[in-house]
Motif scaffolding. Structure first.
Motif, PDB file in Angstrom:
ATOM      1  N   CYS A  33       0.821  -1.218   0.000  1.00 38.72           N
ATOM      2  CA  CYS A  33       0.000   0.000   0.000  1.00 38.72           C
ATOM      3  C   CYS A  33       0.852   1.264   0.000  1.00 38.72           C
ATOM      4  N   GLN A  34       2.091   1.161   0.451  1.00 40.64           N
ATOM      5  CA  GLN A  34       2.985   2.317   0.500  1.00 40.64           C
ATOM      6  C   GLN A  34       3.907   2.419  -0.715  1.00 40.64           C
ATOM      7  N   ASP A  35       3.916   1.389  -1.557  1.00 35.36           N
ATOM      8  CA  ASP A  35       4.854   1.349  -2.686  1.00 35.36           C
ATOM      9  C   ASP A  35       4.133   1.666  -4.002  1.00 35.36           C
ATOM     10  N   TYR A  36       4.191   2.924  -4.387  1.00 35.68           N
ATOM     11  CA  TYR A  36       3.503   3.378  -5.599  1.00 35.68           C
ATOM     12  C   TYR A  36       4.052   2.684  -6.846  1.00 35.68           C
ATOM     13  N   LYS A  37       5.344   2.444  -6.884  1.00 33.80           N
ATOM     14  CA  LYS A  37       5.952   1.794  -8.053  1.00 33.80           C
ATOM     15  C   LYS A  37       5.400   0.377  -8.240  1.00 33.80           C
ATOM     16  N   ALA A  38       5.287  -0.369  -7.161  1.00 32.95           N
ATOM     17  CA  ALA A  38       4.730  -1.722  -7.247  1.00 32.95           C
ATOM     18  C   ALA A  38       3.271  -1.671  -7.695  1.00 32.95           C
ATOM     19  N   GLN A  39       2.529  -0.717  -7.173  1.00 34.31           N
ATOM     20  CA  GLN A  39       1.123  -0.574  -7.570  1.00 34.31           C
ATOM     21  C   GLN A  39       1.012  -0.259  -9.060  1.00 34.31           C
ATOM     22  N   THR A  41       3.205  -0.989 -11.393  1.00 34.72           N
ATOM     23  CA  THR A  41       3.621  -2.176 -12.147  1.00 34.72           C
ATOM     24  C   THR A  41       2.489  -3.196 -12.211  1.00 34.72           C
ATOM     25  N   ILE A  42       1.853  -3.448 -11.086  1.00 35.77           N
ATOM     26  CA  ILE A  42       0.724  -4.396 -11.061  1.00 35.77           C
ATOM     27  C   ILE A  42      -0.410  -3.880 -11.938  1.00 35.77           C
ATOM     28  N   THR A  43      -0.654  -2.584 -11.912  1.00 37.70           N
ATOM     29  CA  THR A  43      -1.690  -2.002 -12.773  1.00 37.70           C
ATOM     30  C   THR A  43      -1.374  -2.286 -14.234  1.00 37.70           C
ATOM     31  N   GLY A  44      -0.119  -2.176 -14.607  1.00 36.51           N
ATOM     32  CA  GLY A  44       0.286  -2.489 -15.984  1.00 36.51           C
ATOM     33  C   GLY A  44       0.020  -3.937 -16.353  1.00 36.51           C
ATOM     34  N   TYR A  45       0.310  -4.843 -15.437  1.00 41.76           N
ATOM     35  CA  TYR A  45       0.028  -6.259 -15.696  1.00 41.76           C
ATOM     36  C   TYR A  45      -1.473  -6.487 -15.860  1.00 41.76           C
ATOM     37  N   ILE A  46      -2.253  -5.846 -15.022  1.00 40.04           N
ATOM     38  CA  ILE A  46      -3.705  -6.009 -15.089  1.00 40.04           C
ATOM     39  C   ILE A  46      -4.258  -5.439 -16.401  1.00 40.04           C
ATOM     40  N   CYS A  47      -3.716  -4.311 -16.836  1.00 38.14           N
ATOM     41  CA  CYS A  47      -4.139  -3.741 -18.123  1.00 38.14           C
ATOM     42  C   CYS A  47      -3.785  -4.681 -19.274  1.00 38.14           C
ATOM     43  N   ALA A  48      -2.621  -5.314 -19.186  1.00 35.24           N
ATOM     44  CA  ALA A  48      -2.227  -6.290 -20.214  1.00 35.24           C
ATOM     45  C   ALA A  48      -3.172  -7.483 -20.212  1.00 35.24           C
TER      46      ALA A  48
END
Length: 115
Positions: A33-39, A41-48
């Motif tokens: 929840c504190q790591d914007y970069k990880a969020q 990156t995961i958003t990118g995977y979900i969009c893919a």
């Protein structure tokens, strides 16, 4: 859509699920929840995943009704509509729950189509 195209789409979905899961495993929920970069990156995977999923034909969707196609279709919209405060929680739930439950079903469909 050709069978080989569908297999390529399924492999793309499975690979993105695996990458999201691998990243999420490195975090505790509070740290995620504190790591914007990880969020991001995961958003990118979900969009893919959503992009690959939208290319799957209706024929395949009807043949393999146990796969939650509509849930996969809606992932990107779910994230984009979420308010910023709840987005980390939603990303975490999608990654650790929705995608992890969908992966075995998608792998079964891919195995069936490759045979």
């Amino acid at each position: 859509m050709k069978k080989q195209d569908t297999c390529r789409q399924l492999r793309g979905i499975i690979a993105a699920i695996d990458q999201a899961a691998d990243l999420a495993e490195k975090y505790r929920y509070e740290d995620f929840c504190q790591d914007y970069k990880a969020q991001t990156t995961i958003t990118g995977y979900i969009c893919a995943i959503t992009a690959y999923d939208r290319e799957i034909s209706t024929i395949v969707r009807v043949k393999y009704l146990l796969v939650p196609w509509k849930d996969l279709d809606a992932l990107e919209d779910t994230i984009s509509r979420a308010d910023p405060a709840s987005r980390p929680r939603i990303l975490w739930r999608i990654t650790t729950d929705v995608l992890s439950r969908s992966r075995p079903q998608l792998a079964d469909v891919l195995r069936d189509m490759e045979n």
